[in-house]
Design an enzyme around this catalytic site. Sequence first.
Site, PDB file in Angstrom:
ATOM      1  N   LYS A 272      39.615  37.790  26.727  1.00  0.00           N
ATOM      2  CA  LYS A 272      40.310  38.849  27.408  1.00  0.00           C
ATOM      3  C   LYS A 272      41.442  38.639  28.332  1.00  0.00           C
ATOM      4  CE  LYS A 272      38.408  42.537  30.222  1.00  0.00           C
ATOM      5  NZ  LYS A 272      38.297  42.362  31.788  1.00  0.00           N
TER       6      LYS A 272
ATOM      7  N   SER B  93      41.044  32.562  43.091  1.00  0.00           N
ATOM      8  CA  SER B  93      41.370  33.676  42.269  1.00  0.00           C
ATOM      9  C   SER B  93      42.383  33.454  41.241  1.00  0.00           C
ATOM     10  CB  SER B  93      41.566  35.046  43.076  1.00  0.00           C
ATOM     11  OG  SER B  93      41.971  36.066  42.406  1.00  0.00           O
TER      12      SER B  93
ATOM     13  N   ASP C 208      32.893  35.163  36.251  1.00  0.00           N
ATOM     14  CA  ASP C 208      32.593  36.148  35.330  1.00  0.00           C
ATOM     15  C   ASP C 208      31.097  36.145  34.583  1.00  0.00           C
ATOM     16  OD1 ASP C 208      34.684  37.551  36.021  1.00  0.00           O
ATOM     17  OD2 ASP C 208      35.994  36.746  34.424  1.00  0.00           O
TER      18      ASP C 208
ATOM     19  N   LYS D 131      34.623  42.504  42.186  1.00  0.00           N
ATOM     20  CA  LYS D 131      34.767  42.952  40.639  1.00  0.00           C
ATOM     21  C   LYS D 131      34.724  44.417  40.438  1.00  0.00           C
ATOM     22  CE  LYS D 131      35.356  38.750  39.397  1.00  0.00           C
ATOM     23  NZ  LYS D 131      36.589  38.236  38.566  1.00  0.00           N
TER      24      LYS D 131
ATOM     25  N   ARG E 104      38.940  49.430  44.471  1.00  0.00           N
ATOM     26  CA  ARG E 104      39.046  48.108  44.368  1.00  0.00           C
ATOM     27  C   ARG E 104      40.261  47.450  45.232  1.00  0.00           C
ATOM     28  NH1 ARG E 104      38.404  46.001  38.287  1.00  0.00           N
ATOM     29  NH2 ARG E 104      38.184  43.847  39.346  1.00  0.00           N
TER      30      ARG E 104
ATOM     31  N   ARG F 266      47.471  38.075  29.005  1.00  0.00           N
ATOM     32  CA  ARG F 266      48.693  37.393  29.145  1.00  0.00           C
ATOM     33  C   ARG F 266      49.565  37.376  28.217  1.00  0.00           C
ATOM     34  NH1 ARG F 266      44.629  36.322  32.538  1.00  0.00           N
ATOM     35  NH2 ARG F 266      44.980  35.306  34.643  1.00  0.00           N
TER      36      ARG F 266
ATOM     37  N   GLY G  51      41.345  45.513  36.331  1.00  0.00           N
ATOM     38  CA  GLY G  51      41.880  44.633  37.591  1.00  0.00           C
ATOM     39  C   GLY G  51      42.845  43.815  37.164  1.00  0.00           C
TER      40      GLY G  51
END
Length: 430
Positions: free
Chosen positions: A20, A166, A312, A339, A120, A25, A92
């Site tokens: 993902k 992050s 994750d 999340k 979020r 990207r 997100g």
Amino acid sequence: MKLVTNKQNLQGTIVVPADKSISHRSIMFGAMAKGKTTIHNFLRGEDCLSTLEAFKALGVPIEDDGAVIQVHGQGLEALKSVDSPIDVGNSGTTIRLMMGILAGTPFTTVLTGDASLNKRPMARVMDPINQMNGQISGFQHTQFPPITIQGSPHLKPMTYEMPVASAQVKSAILFAALQAEGETVIVEKESSRNHTEEMIRQFGGSITVEEKTIRVKGPQSLTGQTVIVPGDISSAAFFLVAALICKDSQIQLTNVGINPTRTGILDIIKEMGGLLELSEIDEQNQSATITAQASELKSCTIGGAIIPRLIDELPIIALLATQANGRTIIKDAQELKVKETNRIDAVANELTKMGACIEATEDGLLINGPTPLHGANVTSYGDHRIGMMLQIAALLVEEGEVKLDQAEAVSVSYPDFFTDLMTLLPGGAV
């Protein structure tokens, strides 16, 4: 949705969906670069398609024949303004990374999402980019979407110490840094996944990484490339755990990405006594075939530097811990609270309904095992990883039904998850 329960002897081979993070990207870099970018094995889940549609809206020519995607990039300067807000759904990654990409454009863009995404927090991306002379604001002066990005063609470099580990925040800053005049320095709290750094190099950019310090000099121009997306280890994790906790099971997963910043779950499985084997290792594409089989598991403590490498995967690791001998401690995982849902509370609440001995803490979970699981009515909270975790948990349920509310959330990252699971069952049926 009624879930599959009471299954052992899972056998077979699965080709998990494409990664993902890299899929997102690949579109972003292709749009920013000049020249054609060809993408093989793109993940056509809802989140990644949100990224693809967002850049189409911004005027980037993108062709998709169902097998290969071609992005005809003309550089950031060719992006076009959009009259209406761009809806990125539940993604997100899309909204946070696009803040960095759009920060240096000469026009204003509004990014919004679904009801879940719009709850979020975005301040941890907005704040550092605004320090670079960006002009990003949330809805009615809050930190929540819709996000308005008033492009500023004169971004400034900065030195930024990350308050949390992050990859999304880091990547947004890197995208802005590629447009700023001068050197931007990012100091990570803990090393997080490094796909953005690697793809900057792949697309002809320049970046220096020394331990936890990252340096980027801007502005830079990127060149279109060919990207082959490996399988997503986050998706593979559900079947790895299924093999480990279901008796007499062995599952093989092919072409799984094994970027070292993403393989924390493999280290934890080995520490817990899980039986894993890696074969057909492709060092260039950082992928391998992974085989897992039913194992006698022991508890462990999970915290510190490894957390960004498995953030994750923590929901499915929590399930794994319910079947391990002893108390497993998960700590330093505050990131789980922001999340798709508050995953700390969601995991504790739903597995408790099924009979697990699990307790939420401020920064993680305390899990005692092994415990048998029983039927219950559970919910995904609209979170794909919670939904898939609960289906793997249901395989252990010998008595009662497990009914999952909001099962459709799984399609965000793994549209064929339930179908693939069926192929592993004895006889291929429920």
